[in-house]
Design a protein around this motif. Sequence first.
Motif, PDB file in Angstrom:
ATOM      1  N   THR A 395       0.844  -1.206   0.000  1.00  0.00           N
ATOM      2  CA  THR A 395       0.000   0.000   0.000  1.00  0.00           C
ATOM      3  C   THR A 395       0.875   1.251   0.000  1.00  0.00           C
ATOM      4  OG1 THR A 395      -1.747  -1.195   1.146  1.00  0.00           O
ATOM      5  CG2 THR A 395      -1.839   1.189   1.276  1.00  0.00           C
ATOM      6  N   GLN A 436      -7.726   0.123   0.087  1.00  0.00           N
ATOM      7  CA  GLN A 436      -7.887  -1.135   0.823  1.00  0.00           C
ATOM      8  C   GLN A 436      -8.988  -1.008   1.875  1.00  0.00           C
ATOM      9  OE1 GLN A 436      -4.160  -2.300   2.524  1.00  0.00           O
ATOM     10  NE2 GLN A 436      -4.791  -4.425   2.691  1.00  0.00           N
ATOM     11  N   ASP A 516      -6.233  -1.718  -4.609  1.00  0.00           N
ATOM     12  CA  ASP A 516      -5.502  -2.211  -3.436  1.00  0.00           C
ATOM     13  C   ASP A 516      -6.344  -3.277  -2.745  1.00  0.00           C
ATOM     14  OD1 ASP A 516      -3.881  -2.629  -1.306  1.00  0.00           O
ATOM     15  OD2 ASP A 516      -3.741  -0.530  -0.679  1.00  0.00           O
TER      16      ASP A 516
HETATM   17 MG    MG Z   1      -2.032  -2.791   2.165  1.00  0.00          MG
END
Ligand code: MG
Length: 616
Positions: A395, A436, A516
């Motif tokens: 990330t 995410q 993500d």
């Molecule tokens: Mg991540």
Amino acid sequence: MDKTVREVKQRSWMKWLWGNMQGHRVLYVTAIIMTIVYNIMQLIVPYYSGRIVTLFEEAGAKGTPLTDNLDEFILNLSLMIGLTLVRITIVYFTCMAYEYVSQHALYKIRNFLFDKIEHQDMNFYNEYRTGDLMTRLTGDLDAVRHNVAWVIKSVVDSFSLFIATAVYFFIMDWLLALCVLSITPLLFLVILRFKKASAQKHRILRDKLSNLNTDAQENISGNRVVKAFAREEYEKDKFNRSNTDYAEANMDTQRTWLRYFPVIETFANLLPVILLLAGGLFIINGRIGIGEYVSFSMLIWAIANPMRMLGNIMNEFQRFAAASKKVMEIYNSQAGIVSKENAIKHPDRFKGLIEFDHVSFGYEGGAVPVLRDISMKIEPGQTVAIIGETGCGKTSLIHMIPRFYDPAEGEVRIDGINVSDYELTDLRHNIGLATQDVLLYSDTIEGNIAYGDSSLSQDEVVKYARYSAAQEFIDKMPDGYETIVGERGVGLSGGQKQRISLARALAIKPSILILDDTTSAVDMETEKHIRDSLNELDFNCTKIIIAQRISTTKYCDKIFVMGDGRIIEEGTHKELCMKGGYYANLVELQTGLELKDGVLKDSVNMTAQLAGKGVN
Ligand code: MG
Ligand code: GTP
């Protein structure tokens, strides 16, 4: 604190408020002048009362009837009533003017603050808690408004009344005026001591309020976790502690005020006593007449009240001082990540070539190293996957592309140009990111999908919902696309939220799409549908997909395997299977099969196990 966060420029609060009164400054200054005028006009009633009493006195002394001076009596009375009405009218319009200017200044500051907060970088959000920011936008700002509308007005009120009366007293009789005013220096000393004591109390009080708001905010938004762990009692106790702290800080601030209040009140109450003694004496020895004494006595409140008010004003001013410091901190803050002065404007689409050139990065100014010497190249239109164990920096890596953070070393380039050279909004408009941690707004599903482009037609919204395999479940909802989803997407499943977030990212037709872990919560069949749709998009786009499943990475043009902040392997699925490294192990682990020369074969163990269970 991260050094790159921002510089806080300290400007004086007066200059700051003055700046925010632009457009209303003339009105504000007029209001202040009018405040002085109407306070001077407070002398009207005592002045004319004094004159009327003197008329009676003179008539009495001469033994002439009052009717001889009737014209003068009526004139004095009419002037007294007429000017009082004028004064009341001025007071009314002045109060309106203060309110008007303060509301406009508040509106301006609040909008500016919100804009500042919106444009801050990630470090800012790491540093400031939501509850604290909310306190700054509400309670603290109200203290600022209160200062413009009430505190400053009261200071002008008190001082102009005090000075006008003092001057009037001196004109009438300087010695009696001196006697009456002799205690004021002592009072100022007391007020100065109070100021020192209350400043710190108000700072503490303000921080306790921020803690209380933060506790409440975290609890409300995290209520599901509280319930899941049955921690209601614990949270109630925690909130109770914050509440008690705040109540005690309030009591403490009040106690400080109550310690000084009787002293100030005693000084104020001493004034009529001094006037009675000294004035009485001066009447007896013929220094002043009854009329003058009446004027003095009718105006003694105009000296006593400002003295009383001063403590109160100081108390409110300290509240403002504590709050304005917090507001100005955000107001004057500079985001660490902004467009350069000569930033390159790029309203058009990127071709989509992405390069990481020896990029290193760490949070908290490098104290927590996360990315180490990353170099990678993604060609325009390619679909690449990033895979790696949790916490390895995936990330963080993709956050370098829209400049959520800037690298400590090396550079990230799009189409051959360093991302930090682009105009920030142009850069971000070109990137579609499905994060995410999915956050949806309290809005309709349609509103959420069209978030990045509100001009999107209904048909297009449906098209992107279809691309992200969301159409089916949306159609089944009672209100379809008009269904309101709650804060953070409450009312939807994890996979449903992910699909709306994907549709939202696609809806801006980005030239770079970053997903993500966006399909982690959807089933394999839906995932395949999404994969197929992504291959058939009606716009060119480079895709970066962070995934944990081999079923997702397998079909990508290239796979980057990350480990401990580095790229440890890269290549196609086939190449990496052949390599026999981390990725190959992952393939075996996820399929339960064994790789032989890059080809999956039934493992001997697996066959034996299955045979043992009677499965052939
Ligand atoms: Mg991540
Ligand atoms: P998963 O999403 O779990 O697969 O992990 P990831 O590979 O995406 O890791 P990520 O890039 O989110 O985090 C890498 C490291 O940076 C971890 O050790 C985190 O603890 C740390 N980290 C991530 N975000 C922050 C942050 O905002 N501040 C600080 N101080 N550390 C962070």
